[in-house]
Write an enzyme that holds these catalytic residues in place. Structure first.
Site, PDB file in Angstrom:
ATOM      1  N   LYS A 305      39.011  49.551  96.551  1.00  0.00           N
ATOM      2  CA  LYS A 305      37.641  49.296  96.056  1.00  0.00           C
ATOM      3  C   LYS A 305      36.653  50.281  96.690  1.00  0.00           C
ATOM      4  O   LYS A 305      35.695  49.894  97.368  1.00  0.00           O
ATOM      5  CB  LYS A 305      37.214  47.854  96.325  1.00  0.00           C
ATOM      6  CG  LYS A 305      38.098  46.841  95.628  1.00  0.00           C
ATOM      7  CD  LYS A 305      37.529  45.453  95.670  1.00  0.00           C
ATOM      8  CE  LYS A 305      38.458  44.438  95.081  1.00  0.00           C
ATOM      9  NZ  LYS A 305      39.630  44.141  95.925  1.00  0.00           N
TER      10      LYS A 305
HETATM   11  P1  5BU Z   1      45.396  35.969  95.153  1.00  0.00           P
HETATM   12  O1  5BU Z   1      46.231  35.659  96.318  1.00  0.00           O
HETATM   13  O2  5BU Z   1      46.130  35.822  93.802  1.00  0.00           O
HETATM   14  O3  5BU Z   1      44.081  35.265  95.153  1.00  0.00           O
HETATM   15  O4  5BU Z   1      45.111  37.544  95.311  1.00  0.00           O
HETATM   16  C1  5BU Z   1      44.293  38.251  94.433  1.00  0.00           C
HETATM   17  C2  5BU Z   1      44.267  39.705  94.792  1.00  0.00           C
HETATM   18  O5  5BU Z   1      43.437  40.385  93.870  1.00  0.00           O
HETATM   19  C3  5BU Z   1      43.713  40.005  96.169  1.00  0.00           C
HETATM   20  O6  5BU Z   1      44.408  41.106  96.685  1.00  0.00           O
HETATM   21  C4  5BU Z   1      42.272  40.395  95.927  1.00  0.00           C
HETATM   22  O7  5BU Z   1      41.807  41.347  96.854  1.00  0.00           O
HETATM   23  C5  5BU Z   1      42.341  40.994  94.549  1.00  0.00           C
HETATM   24  N1  5BU Z   1      41.117  40.792  93.757  1.00  0.00           N
HETATM   25  C6  5BU Z   1      40.657  39.544  93.423  1.00  0.00           C
HETATM   26  O8  5BU Z   1      41.240  38.532  93.761  1.00  0.00           O
HETATM   27  N2  5BU Z   1      39.508  39.425  92.686  1.00  0.00           N
HETATM   28  C7  5BU Z   1      38.800  40.486  92.265  1.00  0.00           C
HETATM   29  O9  5BU Z   1      37.797  40.339  91.588  1.00  0.00           O
HETATM   30  C8  5BU Z   1      39.323  41.772  92.618  1.00  0.00           C
HETATM   31  C9  5BU Z   1      40.469  41.885  93.345  1.00  0.00           C
HETATM   32 BR1  5BU Z   1      38.422  43.254  92.017  1.00  0.00          BR
END
Ligand code: 5BU
Length: 476
Positions: A305
């Site tokens: 990011k």
């Molecule tokens: P989760 O464990 O499924 O919640 O992980 C989601 C991943 O996607 C995590 O690495 C976040 O940094 C990434 N992410 C997110 O969750 N939401 C966003 O809006 C963005 C990235 Br951009």
């Protein structure tokens, strides 16, 4: 009418509502012509003239029961028309009220009433479509838009595709003719603008909820419609591995990530990392991860990011501890700094021969995110207009009809839920239906008690079935 329009064109030029030169658009691109109709409010006589002239375009004024201006520039014009013609006005709020009724429209109306739209300038038509969408959700009938200036970049066609008839007082080429005849601009300027208009057609637009070609097309067909070789490779591998799963490997030890990558690798399209959370990171990790990526055919995305000025992001991308540009096929970038950041990242890829790609973060998944309204709209525009290094954008809903751009959606779990730290989850089927091409799943897989393989296969199946259903349903 011609003499009147000519006079009006000159007046607009003289108050600098129409300017020629070198200007930056909202998303940081250069344009040789700029309209700033906001200055009209300082010239009440002219403003009334414009409002009256706009109203002459209406075919059947008796049939109009409400008038709605697109915020903000067109609001005073709509107000004048409303007062002059004694037709009640409606106002679309930029954001829904966060308290009380949460309504998006101010003013009184009945379902089925005929509302016309007033707008100052039309480029892609997206602002008008947004307003139309809100009005239609309230069961108003909206079929006509009246516009001061049409930039002739495809907006009219976009609106016609959504059954909105557009009439404008001026189209840009005619406006320039009047100004040329009046000696206000030179033939060179006209030529410059003409060339610009030809080269910068607005992309076609989908309104949320309206099916578009992108949703009907298979990943393999879309692989042929991309401008970025990596996007094409990714779409091909998604189709051949039958997976639209991007695994978020948010673990803090190298070996744990490598173990996960080895198990899930054959069933995922992309493995997404945050390398700065790894406690024992060293170069060997990258070497082994790349080997697994090659063996199991998945791409690597570093969810960095990037969000600084061009010079800084290019240093962060290429240098420092992680040397991301050397190994990450894909990266995420915040569009906050404007289009120049993409150019800077592109420039820092000297001597890197493998294809690279960027996902712009248009919309985030967390509660209360500020990625809304104009920011969101301009982020998508940036992805649509930016260089071919951009392979798509991160979003939560269907935001572009361009089949060559991939839409990546994080915040996915089998059951709609939250994590207590702001993250909001939707289920696989609803995000694919909402337009996602790739779904990011992290803890849904890594925090499972049933082992990585079982969880990976479960998400893979849910997501792929939802995709197949989407293209089949859209085709009927
Ligand atoms: P989760 O464990 O499924 O919640 O992980 C989601 C991943 O996607 C995590 O690495 C976040 O940094 C990434 N992410 C997110 O969750 N939401 C966003 O809006 C963005 C990235 Br951009």
């Amino acid at each position: 009418m011609v003499a009147f329009l000519k006079e009006l064109a000159i007046e607009l030029y003289d108050i600098q509502a129409v300017k020629f030169g070198e200007f930056k658009t909202k998303v940081g691109l250069t344009t040789p012509v700029y309209f700033d109709l906001r200055v009209v409010i300082s010239h009440p006589k002219l403003m009334l003239k414009l409002a009256k002239a706009l109203w002459t375009l209406v075919d059947n004024p008796a049939k109009v029961s409400r008038i709605c201006g697109v915020p903000y520039t067109a609001l005073p014009l709509a107000t004048l028309i409303s007062v002059e013609e004694k037709i009640p006005m409606l106002m679309k709020r930029k954001e829904a009220k966060s308290y009380g009724t949460k309504k998006l429209i101010e003013g009184i109306f009945l379902p089925g009433e005929n509302c016309v739209i007033i707008e100052d300038v039309i480029t892609s038509g997206s602002s008008i479509l947004e307003t139309v969408d809100v009005l239609k959700k309230e069961n108003l009938s909206v079929t006509e838009a009246y516009v001061l200036i049409d930039r002739e970049q495809g907006g009219k066609k976009n609106l016609e595709n959504h059954e909105i008839k557009v009439k404008s007082l001026f189209v840009i080429t005619q406006l320039m003719k009047y100004l040329l005849e009046a000696g206000k601009i030179t033939p060179e300027i006209v030529k410059d603008v003409d060339n610009y208009l030809i080269a910068n057609r607005a992309p076609s637009i989908s309104v949320q909820g309206v099916p578009d070609d992108r949703l009907k097309l298979s990943y393999s067909k879309r692989a042929k419609l991309t401008t970025n070789p990596l996007a094409s490779k990714l779409l091909e591998l998604m189709e051949s591995k039958q997976t639209n799963l991007c695994l978020a490997a948010d673990l803090t030890k190298m070996d744990a990530i490598l173990e996960l990558a080895n198990i899930a690798g054959p069933h995922i399209a992309v493995l997404k990392t945050h390398v700065d959370i790894i406690e024992d990171f060293n170069e060997n990790f990258i070497f082994r991860l790349k080997e697994l990526a090659r063996q199991h055919r998945f791409l690597l995305m570093e969810d960095r990011k990037f969000g600084d000025i061009g010079n800084t992001v290019s240093l962060q991308y290429r240098h420092g501890f992680y040397k991301i540009a050397e190994w990450a096929d894909l990266i995420t970038v915040h569009p906050i700094s404007g289009a120049s950041v993409v150019d800077a990242l592109k420039k820092s890829l000297d001597n890197i021969t493998e294809p690279r790609g960027i996902f712009l973060v248009a919309e985030m998944s967390c509660k209360g995110t500020l990625t809304t309204g104009d920011y969101l709209k301009n982020a998508v525009l940036m992805a649509e207009e930016a260089s071919d290094l951009v392979v798509g954008f991160v979003c939560q809903s269907n935001l572009s009809a361009q089949p060559g751009l991939l839409q990546l959606t994080p915040g996915v779990k089998l059951v709609k839920s939250v994590d207590g730290l702001g993250q909001q989850y939707n289920d696989p089927q609803s995000i694919i239906n909402a337009g996602a091409d790739l779904a990011v799943v992290g803890r849904g897989i890594t925090d499972t008690g049933n082992g990585y393989l079982k969880a990976t296969l479960e998400y893979k199946k849910e997501l792929w079935n939802a995709y197949e259903e989407r293209i089949n349903t859209s085709n009927t």
